[in-house]
Design a protein around this motif. Structure first.
Motif, PDB file in Angstrom:
ATOM      1  N   ASN A 185       0.792  -1.233   0.000  1.00 30.67           N
ATOM      2  CA  ASN A 185       0.000   0.000   0.000  1.00 30.67           C
ATOM      3  C   ASN A 185       0.824   1.283   0.000  1.00 30.67           C
ATOM      4  O   ASN A 185       0.280   2.365   0.127  1.00 30.67           O
ATOM      5  CB  ASN A 185      -0.935   0.002   1.210  1.00 30.67           C
ATOM      6  CG  ASN A 185      -1.980  -1.083   1.086  1.00 30.67           C
ATOM      7  OD1 ASN A 185      -2.481  -1.356   0.016  1.00 30.67           O
ATOM      8  ND2 ASN A 185      -2.295  -1.720   2.200  1.00 30.67           N
TER       9      ASN A 185
ATOM     10  N   THR B 284      -6.991  -0.447  -1.493  1.00 31.76           N
ATOM     11  CA  THR B 284      -5.912  -0.952  -0.650  1.00 31.76           C
ATOM     12  C   THR B 284      -6.002  -2.460  -0.534  1.00 31.76           C
ATOM     13  O   THR B 284      -7.062  -3.051  -0.736  1.00 31.76           O
ATOM     14  CB  THR B 284      -5.991  -0.344   0.759  1.00 31.76           C
ATOM     15  OG1 THR B 284      -7.248  -0.684   1.331  1.00 31.76           O
ATOM     16  CG2 THR B 284      -5.830   1.148   0.732  1.00 31.76           C
TER      17      THR B 284
ATOM     18  N   ARG C  82      -3.991   3.432   1.743  1.00 28.95           N
ATOM     19  CA  ARG C  82      -2.978   3.554   0.696  1.00 28.95           C
ATOM     20  C   ARG C  82      -2.219   4.846   0.942  1.00 28.95           C
ATOM     21  O   ARG C  82      -2.790   5.850   1.351  1.00 28.95           O
ATOM     22  CB  ARG C  82      -3.642   3.578  -0.680  1.00 28.95           C
ATOM     23  CG  ARG C  82      -2.638   3.761  -1.798  1.00 28.95           C
ATOM     24  CD  ARG C  82      -3.238   3.515  -3.151  1.00 28.95           C
ATOM     25  NE  ARG C  82      -3.704   2.158  -3.347  1.00 28.95           N
ATOM     26  CZ  ARG C  82      -2.928   1.092  -3.527  1.00 28.95           C
ATOM     27  NH1 ARG C  82      -1.630   1.224  -3.511  1.00 28.95           N
ATOM     28  NH2 ARG C  82      -3.450  -0.088  -3.716  1.00 28.95           N
TER      29      ARG C  82
END
Length: 97
Positions: free
Chosen positions: A34, A57, A63
């Protein structure tokens, strides 16, 4: 999804702030999935960053996309504003708080 802009000449302070934010945002177990850091040499770094932001994510956490030394200010405002307006409504959002 939150957007943070760090601006200025103190690269050390900016890097410290970004690392602190990254550590608060990302789950350590999913860090490598991520977290993306886009180099200032990337020819389409802003567009690449926005495209990455649209991908969901993996696992838990959020993220984190770092446009390091982004040429955002060097492009015309109209160019990047159009890209932001096109992309931001499509970015997946999960409220973790």
């Amino acid at each position: 999804m939150a957007v943070y802009i760090y601006w200025g000449d103190d690269e050390f302070a900016i890097e410290q702030a970004v690392v602190a934010l990254r550590d608060r945002t990302l789950d350590p177990a999913w860090f490598s999935f991520n977290f993306q850091k886009i180099s200032p040499d990337h020819p389409n770094g802003l567009i690449e960053g926005l495209n990455l932001a649209m991908t969901p994510t993996l696992g838990i956490g959020q993220r984190f996309i770092w446009l390091r030394d982004s040429p955002l200010a060097k492009r015309s405002q109209e160019d990047w504003l159009i890209e932001l307006q096109r992309t931001i409504p499509s970015i997946p959002y999960r409220d973790w708080e």
